[in-house]
Design a protein around this motif. Structure first.
Motif, PDB file in Angstrom:
ATOM      1  N   PRO A  39      43.150  30.225  62.512  1.00 17.59           N
ATOM      2  CA  PRO A  39      42.781  29.778  61.168  1.00 17.59           C
ATOM      3  C   PRO A  39      43.943  29.071  60.487  1.00 17.59           C
ATOM      4  O   PRO A  39      45.103  29.326  60.784  1.00 17.59           O
ATOM      5  N   GLN A  40      43.604  28.174  59.594  1.00 17.40           N
ATOM      6  CA  GLN A  40      44.607  27.532  58.758  1.00 17.40           C
ATOM      7  C   GLN A  40      44.622  28.288  57.437  1.00 17.40           C
ATOM      8  O   GLN A  40      43.600  28.836  57.023  1.00 17.40           O
ATOM      9  N   SER A  41      45.763  28.299  56.777  1.00 20.03           N
ATOM     10  CA  SER A  41      45.799  29.001  55.500  1.00 20.03           C
ATOM     11  C   SER A  41      46.218  28.053  54.386  1.00 20.03           C
ATOM     12  O   SER A  41      46.932  27.082  54.605  1.00 20.03           O
ATOM     13  N   LEU A  42      45.714  28.352  53.207  1.00 23.56           N
ATOM     14  CA  LEU A  42      46.063  27.626  51.998  1.00 23.56           C
ATOM     15  C   LEU A  42      46.569  28.630  50.980  1.00 23.56           C
ATOM     16  O   LEU A  42      45.989  29.701  50.835  1.00 23.56           O
ATOM     17  N   MET A  43      47.625  28.261  50.286  1.00 27.34           N
ATOM     18  CA  MET A  43      48.126  29.059  49.170  1.00 27.34           C
ATOM     19  C   MET A  43      48.022  28.165  47.948  1.00 27.34           C
ATOM     20  O   MET A  43      48.615  27.088  47.905  1.00 27.34           O
ATOM     21  N   ILE A  44      47.220  28.598  46.976  1.00 29.47           N
ATOM     22  CA  ILE A  44      47.027  27.821  45.756  1.00 29.47           C
ATOM     23  C   ILE A  44      47.500  28.660  44.582  1.00 29.47           C
ATOM     24  O   ILE A  44      47.116  29.824  44.452  1.00 29.47           O
ATOM     25  N   LYS A  45      48.340  28.051  43.745  1.00 29.28           N
ATOM     26  CA  LYS A  45      48.833  28.742  42.551  1.00 29.28           C
ATOM     27  C   LYS A  45      48.412  27.947  41.325  1.00 29.28           C
ATOM     28  O   LYS A  45      48.682  26.756  41.222  1.00 29.28           O
ATOM     29  N   GLU A  51      48.270  32.836  38.278  1.00 31.93           N
ATOM     30  CA  GLU A  51      47.543  33.481  39.377  1.00 31.93           C
ATOM     31  C   GLU A  51      47.664  32.642  40.647  1.00 31.93           C
ATOM     32  O   GLU A  51      47.772  31.422  40.581  1.00 31.93           O
ATOM     33  N   SER A  52      47.612  33.320  41.783  1.00 34.51           N
ATOM     34  CA  SER A  52      47.627  32.596  43.049  1.00 34.51           C
ATOM     35  C   SER A  52      46.682  33.266  44.028  1.00 34.51           C
ATOM     36  O   SER A  52      46.316  34.429  43.869  1.00 34.51           O
ATOM     37  N   LEU A  53      46.300  32.510  45.022  1.00 33.72           N
ATOM     38  CA  LEU A  53      45.366  32.989  46.020  1.00 33.72           C
ATOM     39  C   LEU A  53      45.710  32.352  47.358  1.00 33.72           C
ATOM     40  O   LEU A  53      45.930  31.140  47.441  1.00 33.72           O
ATOM     41  N   LYS A  54      45.776  33.183  48.369  1.00 31.45           N
ATOM     42  CA  LYS A  54      45.990  32.690  49.726  1.00 31.45           C
ATOM     43  C   LYS A  54      44.735  33.029  50.515  1.00 31.45           C
ATOM     44  O   LYS A  54      44.240  34.153  50.446  1.00 31.45           O
ATOM     45  N   PHE A  55      44.221  32.046  51.233  1.00 30.42           N
ATOM     46  CA  PHE A  55      43.051  32.315  52.060  1.00 30.42           C
ATOM     47  C   PHE A  55      43.153  31.538  53.354  1.00 30.42           C
ATOM     48  O   PHE A  55      43.889  30.562  53.455  1.00 30.42           O
ATOM     49  N   GLU A  56      42.411  32.022  54.338  1.00 33.61           N
ATOM     50  CA  GLU A  56      42.403  31.391  55.656  1.00 33.61           C
ATOM     51  C   GLU A  56      41.004  30.914  55.990  1.00 33.61           C
ATOM     52  O   GLU A  56      40.015  31.487  55.536  1.00 33.61           O
ATOM     53  N   MET A  57      40.979  29.851  56.796  1.00 34.35           N
ATOM     54  CA  MET A  57      39.705  29.285  57.210  1.00 34.35           C
ATOM     55  C   MET A  57      39.904  28.613  58.563  1.00 34.35           C
ATOM     56  O   MET A  57      40.933  27.992  58.795  1.00 34.35           O
ATOM     57  N   PHE A  58      38.940  28.764  59.429  1.00 33.88           N
ATOM     58  CA  PHE A  58      39.004  28.068  60.703  1.00 33.88           C
ATOM     59  C   PHE A  58      38.613  26.617  60.493  1.00 33.88           C
ATOM     60  O   PHE A  58      37.699  26.322  59.716  1.00 33.88           O
TER      61      PHE A  58
END
Length: 184
Positions: A39-45, A51-58
């Motif tokens: 999976p690739q991950s994105l970190m958005i702040k 607030e921030s959120l890190k998530f993964e997606m194939f």
């Protein structure tokens, strides 16, 4: 002695050869996004709320509903606290951008969804705020990436050709949306 030619087999061999030839023409980074099983991950702040959120997606998959709900909250109009479901196409663009730039640094969200009231208020105070902004449709974002030159982000987004790209060097952000391909 008559020899029969298996035309069906030849068609498959030709198709295979053409496919191999076509993939040889793709950039290596494009091949990586297609062939990876990780999976690739994105970190958005969100710079307005902290607030921030890190998530993964194939790659080649869509953001799941739970992730989309969390992301929509992160992208909410922080002035009115209104939320609208964000177009998942924005996240596809961000994943492609990361691959093209070869970075996995935090994406600093400046503006995501904007309620119509907020947008109208901003139009009265600032130039360049569109009346029917894609922000009000939850199809746009303004952002920068920590440690990456703004011009590099813009140039990479132009290569992706996946929607609108606005370059705001003086305000230090790039706008992207999932509308028609255009630039300003």
């Amino acid at each position: 002695m008559t020899k029969t030619i298996n035309t069906e087999r030849r068609k498959w061999l030709t198709l295979g050869a053409l496919t191999l030839g076509a993939t040889a023409l793709l950039p290596k980074k494009s091949l990586a996004i297609v062939s990876t099983d990780r999976p690739q991950s994105l970190m958005i702040k969100n710079i307005n709320t902290g607030e921030s959120l890190k998530f993964e997606m194939f790659p080649q998959q869509h953001v799941d509903q739970h992730q989309l709900s969390d992301l929509s909250y992160l992208f909410r109009d922080h002035r009115s606290e209104k939320t609208k479901t964000i177009d998942p196409g924005l996240f596809d663009q961000l994943f492609r951008l990361q691959v093209l730039l070869g970075v996995q640094k935090p994406i600093l969200l400046i503006s995501g969804y904007r309620a119509k009231e907020t947008n109208n208020s901003m139009r009265g105070k600032k130039r360049g705020v569109a009346k029917d902004s894609y922000h009000t449709k939850a199809q746009a974002m303004d952002f920068r990436i920590e440690g990456v030159q703004l011009s590099n982000i813009r140039n990479a987004m132009l290569k992706i050709k996946a929607g609108g790209v606005g370059y705001y060097a003086k305000s230090n952000f790039v706008h992207i949306d999932t509308g028609p391909v255009r630039t300003w």
